[in-house]
Design a protein around this motif. Structure first.
Motif, PDB file in Angstrom:
ATOM      1  N   HIS A  53      -3.966   5.323   3.438  1.00  0.00           N
ATOM      2  CA  HIS A  53      -2.764   6.141   3.547  1.00  0.00           C
ATOM      3  C   HIS A  53      -2.484   6.827   2.219  1.00  0.00           C
ATOM      4  CE1 HIS A  53      -1.250   2.175   2.179  1.00  0.00           C
ATOM      5  NE2 HIS A  53      -0.359   2.882   1.477  1.00  0.00           N
ATOM      6  N   ILE A  54      -1.761   7.945   2.258  1.00  0.00           N
ATOM      7  CA  ILE A  54      -1.327   8.617   1.030  1.00  0.00           C
ATOM      8  C   ILE A  54       0.189   8.764   1.079  1.00  0.00           C
ATOM      9  CG2 ILE A  54      -3.505   9.847   0.795  1.00  0.00           C
ATOM     10  CD1 ILE A  54      -2.147  12.368   1.705  1.00  0.00           C
ATOM     11  N   PHE A  55       0.806   8.872  -0.073  1.00  0.00           N
ATOM     12  CA  PHE A  55       2.258   8.818  -0.149  1.00  0.00           C
ATOM     13  C   PHE A  55       2.904  10.198  -0.083  1.00  0.00           C
ATOM     14  CE2 PHE A  55       0.915   4.774  -1.825  1.00  0.00           C
ATOM     15  CZ  PHE A  55       1.822   3.907  -1.236  1.00  0.00           C
ATOM     16  N   SER A  56       4.107  10.200   0.438  1.00  0.00           N
ATOM     17  CA  SER A  56       4.913  11.410   0.555  1.00  0.00           C
ATOM     18  C   SER A  56       5.376  11.887  -0.820  1.00  0.00           C
ATOM     19  CB  SER A  56       6.125  11.115   1.438  1.00  0.00           C
ATOM     20  OG  SER A  56       7.126  12.089   1.272  1.00  0.00           O
ATOM     21  N   GLN A  57       5.800  13.151  -0.881  1.00  0.00           N
ATOM     22  CA  GLN A  57       6.427  13.667  -2.101  1.00  0.00           C
ATOM     23  C   GLN A  57       7.767  12.987  -2.361  1.00  0.00           C
ATOM     24  OE1 GLN A  57       6.018  18.313  -2.129  1.00  0.00           O
ATOM     25  NE2 GLN A  57       6.148  17.635   0.003  1.00  0.00           N
ATOM     26  N   PHE A  58       8.320  12.406  -1.314  1.00  0.00           N
ATOM     27  CA  PHE A  58       9.697  11.919  -1.380  1.00  0.00           C
ATOM     28  C   PHE A  58       9.797  10.400  -1.253  1.00  0.00           C
ATOM     29  CE2 PHE A  58       9.449  16.021   0.954  1.00  0.00           C
ATOM     30  CZ  PHE A  58       9.884  16.840  -0.077  1.00  0.00           C
ATOM     31  N   SER A  60      10.186   6.524  -2.370  1.00  0.00           N
ATOM     32  CA  SER A  60      11.228   5.994  -3.254  1.00  0.00           C
ATOM     33  C   SER A  60      10.733   5.803  -4.683  1.00  0.00           C
ATOM     34  CB  SER A  60      11.733   4.649  -2.721  1.00  0.00           C
ATOM     35  OG  SER A  60      12.192   4.781  -1.397  1.00  0.00           O
ATOM     36  N   GLU A  61      11.628   6.029  -5.640  1.00  0.00           N
ATOM     37  CA  GLU A  61      11.314   5.744  -7.037  1.00  0.00           C
ATOM     38  C   GLU A  61      11.161   4.242  -7.230  1.00  0.00           C
ATOM     39  OE1 GLU A  61      13.979   7.379  -9.853  1.00  0.00           O
ATOM     40  OE2 GLU A  61      13.791   9.429  -9.135  1.00  0.00           O
ATOM     41  N   GLY A  62      10.303   3.858  -8.154  1.00  0.00           N
ATOM     42  CA  GLY A  62      10.078   2.437  -8.402  1.00  0.00           C
ATOM     43  C   GLY A  62       8.948   1.873  -7.571  1.00  0.00           C
ATOM     44  N   GLY A  63       8.413   2.696  -6.654  1.00  0.00           N
ATOM     45  CA  GLY A  63       7.287   2.249  -5.845  1.00  0.00           C
ATOM     46  C   GLY A  63       6.014   2.949  -6.271  1.00  0.00           C
ATOM     47  N   SER A  64       5.121   3.172  -5.316  1.00  0.00           N
ATOM     48  CA  SER A  64       3.880   3.882  -5.615  1.00  0.00           C
ATOM     49  C   SER A  64       4.185   5.330  -5.968  1.00  0.00           C
ATOM     50  CB  SER A  64       2.935   3.818  -4.421  1.00  0.00           C
ATOM     51  OG  SER A  64       2.587   2.472  -4.145  1.00  0.00           O
ATOM     52  N   LEU A  65       3.229   5.973  -6.641  1.00  0.00           N
ATOM     53  CA  LEU A  65       3.450   7.338  -7.106  1.00  0.00           C
ATOM     54  C   LEU A  65       3.459   8.323  -5.944  1.00  0.00           C
ATOM     55  CD1 LEU A  65       1.167   7.352 -10.274  1.00  0.00           C
ATOM     56  CD2 LEU A  65       3.638   7.015 -10.157  1.00  0.00           C
ATOM     57  N   PRO A  66       4.390   9.285  -5.952  1.00  0.00           N
ATOM     58  CA  PRO A  66       4.459  10.273  -4.869  1.00  0.00           C
ATOM     59  C   PRO A  66       3.383  11.343  -5.030  1.00  0.00           C
ATOM     60  CG  PRO A  66       6.117  10.769  -6.519  1.00  0.00           C
ATOM     61  CD  PRO A  66       5.470   9.472  -6.939  1.00  0.00           C
ATOM     62  N   SER A  67       3.144  12.082  -3.956  1.00  0.00           N
ATOM     63  CA  SER A  67       2.280  13.261  -4.050  1.00  0.00           C
ATOM     64  C   SER A  67       3.036  14.349  -4.797  1.00  0.00           C
ATOM     65  CB  SER A  67       1.891  13.755  -2.654  1.00  0.00           C
ATOM     66  OG  SER A  67       1.132  12.780  -1.972  1.00  0.00           O
ATOM     67  N   ASP A  95       6.786  -5.257  -0.302  1.00  0.00           N
ATOM     68  CA  ASP A  95       7.134  -6.535  -0.934  1.00  0.00           C
ATOM     69  C   ASP A  95       6.804  -6.535  -2.421  1.00  0.00           C
ATOM     70  OD1 ASP A  95       8.052  -7.700   1.420  1.00  0.00           O
ATOM     71  OD2 ASP A  95       6.019  -8.269   2.031  1.00  0.00           O
ATOM     72  N   ILE A  96       5.802  -5.743  -2.798  1.00  0.00           N
ATOM     73  CA  ILE A  96       5.389  -5.707  -4.204  1.00  0.00           C
ATOM     74  C   ILE A  96       6.436  -5.008  -5.054  1.00  0.00           C
ATOM     75  CG2 ILE A  96       3.652  -4.836  -5.817  1.00  0.00           C
ATOM     76  CD1 ILE A  96       1.597  -5.120  -3.597  1.00  0.00           C
ATOM     77  N   PHE A  97       6.851  -3.803  -4.628  1.00  0.00           N
ATOM     78  CA  PHE A  97       7.798  -3.019  -5.430  1.00  0.00           C
ATOM     79  C   PHE A  97       9.252  -3.188  -4.978  1.00  0.00           C
ATOM     80  CE2 PHE A  97       3.767  -0.600  -5.746  1.00  0.00           C
ATOM     81  CZ  PHE A  97       3.592  -0.679  -7.113  1.00  0.00           C
ATOM     82  N   GLU A  98       9.436  -3.838  -3.807  1.00  0.00           N
ATOM     83  CA  GLU A  98      10.767  -4.122  -3.277  1.00  0.00           C
ATOM     84  C   GLU A  98      11.581  -2.844  -3.038  1.00  0.00           C
ATOM     85  OE1 GLU A  98      12.405  -6.915  -6.030  1.00  0.00           O
ATOM     86  OE2 GLU A  98      11.164  -8.576  -5.298  1.00  0.00           O
ATOM     87  N   VAL A  99      10.911  -1.818  -2.482  1.00  0.00           N
ATOM     88  CA  VAL A  99      11.573  -0.563  -2.099  1.00  0.00           C
ATOM     89  C   VAL A  99      10.943  -0.079  -0.799  1.00  0.00           C
ATOM     90  CG1 VAL A  99      12.136   0.144  -4.470  1.00  0.00           C
ATOM     91  CG2 VAL A  99       9.950   0.833  -3.446  1.00  0.00           C
TER      92      VAL A  99
END
Length: 655
Positions: A53-58, A60-67, A95-99
């Motif tokens: 999977h790849i992440f959205s531009q939007f 949440s902050e504090g999690g994986s990096l957005p596109s 669970d890792i980043f709690e967001v």
């Protein structure tokens, strides 16, 4: 520790996933839709492999990096109409980043409307940064070009001016008999060097075993495996598996450093000799040393260890044992962290393949740390012979603290040498080391204590022996400072002899007349009709100092260097800026352009372009008319080096 492990796994995945473009788990296609004469819709569609999977531009902050999209030259001929629109996404709690994280599965479609401000604009260039994830996340930086009339995309090629072309051409030599260079001869075989570094790592691991963070865990962990298994053989197998995972974890921690090798041939040298990085190492090592002195304790967040411990209990089996090993790495960090820092630092100081050196050292460290868990599981009766935990472990930590301070000074010396500040001259460096080891001696003989020391007791035999060893080392340095000893055991660590508080006849090694500019050296060699010894070296190069102080100082070698050769020493880590008129852009055959603004960058590029080498020391023998006389050599012993010099001289005279 969790982030380090993820990053190492990330790097391992990069190697396997992107070794070929066809293996990229996201396949992109693009389309341009014309809305009107001035308005267009750019569509970028990614088909994502199953499980990824790849992440959205939007997200949440504090999690994986957005596109992230970077539209090149926006405002110069076109403008964006609104934001980049996304197709359907999935929201799940991490669970890792709690967001809550927002990402795409199977398909990701990005749509951006643009309006032309200049009708001549025919191509829109975009850069997309994204993370593609499956158990681990891999960052990807990818360029796309949208051609508005459906033609072929045109890649913009960076051009250089005539001034740069002229200086760049002058950097390339017309070498004759270049085939004689062959593979540079290194008297110290790579395999032997790696085994030596493995041994140093192993020694570091043995020292870590003696610290209070690790030593008490040996009988507890071994007893757990042997007593909580229904069969003795299964307990032994689990303990061996536990030891294997310890080795694996420390090996994985070295993997990210291998990525630097493929970026730029000079990047590891640049990192190792960077002034601010060396100062950062100095401060970190000072910080580590005071933790060993007991003024504070270095610990990773306890929640990390708790989560790993809970995972080991919940999962069980092989993975449960793996998480137990991770837990050990986390809870022992306050003692192993500074030792690993020392291992990293000393590896950076070694010449050659830094990443391979670090992998060898980290593996050796892990083997030493894992060894007692495996041995005591096989021979549990040996547990009775283990010494009891006690104040002796505190003494071990203090000794390590002083050693950390001594090593820290080397990094400060590197920064001083590379920056040519003239602050930490050889005599000052040695004077500080004398103070450190005198203080260590006084501590070992009980003259003073540190905060975490217990009540004063009778000195043990081991403590007295270490104290006498420290005192002897202090005397050895004092004799070197007074000129009675040549300090060969320390060659490469203190600044070179010519970097002195007293005026010296020459700023060249051993007072040999040398040139630090290639053209000047060649002109002089033509004038006196002597062969050239081209010496690629560095201010912070440990093996360069070892060669100068241990090999060049040998009477036969010194005589031939001084009388029969013209020495040209080019410092690839010299951070002095070139005059503006001598700064330029150098274009490699691959099309990559590198800006040359320091002396070190010039000679580092010079070495890479002409000799296809990036390590130091690196020695080449040539005639004044640029004819190679024999193979190149690197770090070697005096016998091999003398034979090499004599062979080159013979070839010069016969031509």
């Amino acid at each position: 520790m969790k982030h380090i492990i993820v990053f190492t796994a990330l790097f391992f995945s990069i190697l396997s996933v992107f070794s070929q473009d066809d293996d990229n788990p996201v396949k992109w296609s693009q389309e341009v839709k014309k809305i009107s004469d001035t308005d267009y819709e750019l569509v970028l569609k990614g088909n994502i492999a199953e499980g990824w999977h790849i992440f959205s531009q939007f997200t949440s902050e504090g999690g994986s990096l957005p596109s992230e999209f970077d539209y090149k030259k926006v405002g110069e001929g076109y403008e964006l109409l609104g934001k980049t629109v996304e197709s359907e996404t999935v929201i799940e709690y991490s669970d890792i980043f709690e967001v809550d994280e927002i990402f795409f599965k199977e398909t990701a479609i990005f749509t951006q409307k643009i309006r032309l401000l200049d009708s001549s604009v025919n191509q829109i260039d975009i850069n997309l940064f994204y993370q593609v994830c499956k158990e681990v996340c891999i960052p990807v930086d990818q360029d796309f070009s949208f051609v508005l009339d459906g033609g072929a995309a045109v890649k913009e090629e960076k051009t250089i001016d005539e001034h740069s072309k002229t200086l760049g051409a002058a950097l390339k030599l017309d070498l004759k008999k270049k085939e004689l260079l062959g593979n540079s001869h290194d008297g110290v075989e790579t395999g032997s060097s790696l085994w030596m570094i493995f041994g140093l790592g192993f020694l570091g691991g043995l020292i870590a075993l003696l610290t209070p963070c690790v030593f008490p865990m040996i009988p507890l962990t071994v007893s757990f495996f042997t007593k909580h298994s229904q069969q003795k053989s299964k307990g032994v197998i689990n303990a061996l598996l536990y030891g294997f995972f310890i080795v694996l974890i420390y090996f994985l921690l070295s993997l990210p450093f291998h990525i630097f090798d493929s970026v730029d041939s000079q990047i590891l040298n640049t990192i190792a000799t960077n002034i601010w990085l060396n100062i950062a190492f100095f401060l970190i090592f000072v910080f580590f040393s005071f933790s060993f002195f007991g003024y504070y304790e270095l610990t990773l967040p306890s929640s990390w260890a708790n989560k790993m411990d809970a995972a080991s209990s919940k999962i069980g089996g092989v993975m449960g044992i793996f998480f137990m090993a991770v837990t050990l790495a986390i809870v022992s960090f306050s003692c192993t962290g500074p030792i690993l820092g020392g291992l990293l630092g000393s590896t950076v100081l070694e010449e050659g393949d830094v990443a391979m050196n670090l992998s060898a050292g980290m593996t050796g460290f892990g083997v030493a740390l894992a060894l007692p868990f495996a041995l005591f599981a096989l021979f549990p009766a040996w547990l009775n012979s283990l010494p009891k935990s006690g104040g002796w472990m505190t003494t071990v930590k203090v000794v390590l603290g002083f050693l950390e301070l001594a090593l820290a000074l080397k990094f400060l010396s590197n920064a001083d040498l590379v920056g040519n500040w003239g602050i930490l001259k050889r005599e000052i460096f040695l004077g500080i080391w004398i103070v450190l080891f005198v203080l260590l001696t006084l501590y070992l003989f009980g003259v003073f204590k540190f905060p975490h020391d217990g009540p004063k007791k009778k000195l043990s035999l081991g403590r007295k022996a270490t104290g006498f060893l420290s005192a002897g080392f202090s005397i050895y340095i004092i004799l070197g400072l007074l000129g009675v000893s040549n300090l060969k055991l320390l060659s490469g660590f203190p600044p070179p002899a010519f970097y002195s508080v007293f005026e010296t006849e020459s700023d060249c090694p051993l007072g040999i007349n040398c040139f630090k500019d290639f053209e000047e050296g060649v002109a002089y060699a033509k004038e006196v009709n002597k062969p050239i010894l081209l010496d690629f070296t560095g201010w912070a190069c440990v093996n360069c100092r070892k060669m100068e102080e241990n090999v060049w100082s040998e009477p036969d070698v010194y005589e031939i260097l001084k009388e029969d050769y013209v020495l040209i020493s080019l410092y690839v880590d010299d951070r002095k800026e070139l005059p503006e008129s001598e700064q330029f852009d150098f274009k490699y055959d691959t099309g990559r352009v590198k800006h040359i603004e320091t002396i070190g960058q010039k000679w580092g590029t010079f070495q890479t372009v002409n000799f296809n080498a990036a390590s130091q020391p690196y020695y080449v023998l040539m005639s004044p008319d640029l004819k190679i006389l024999n193979n190149a050599v690197q770090y070697t012993d005096s016998d091999v080096y003398l034979e090499w010099l004599e062979s080159g001289l013979k070839n010069f005279k016969s031509n």
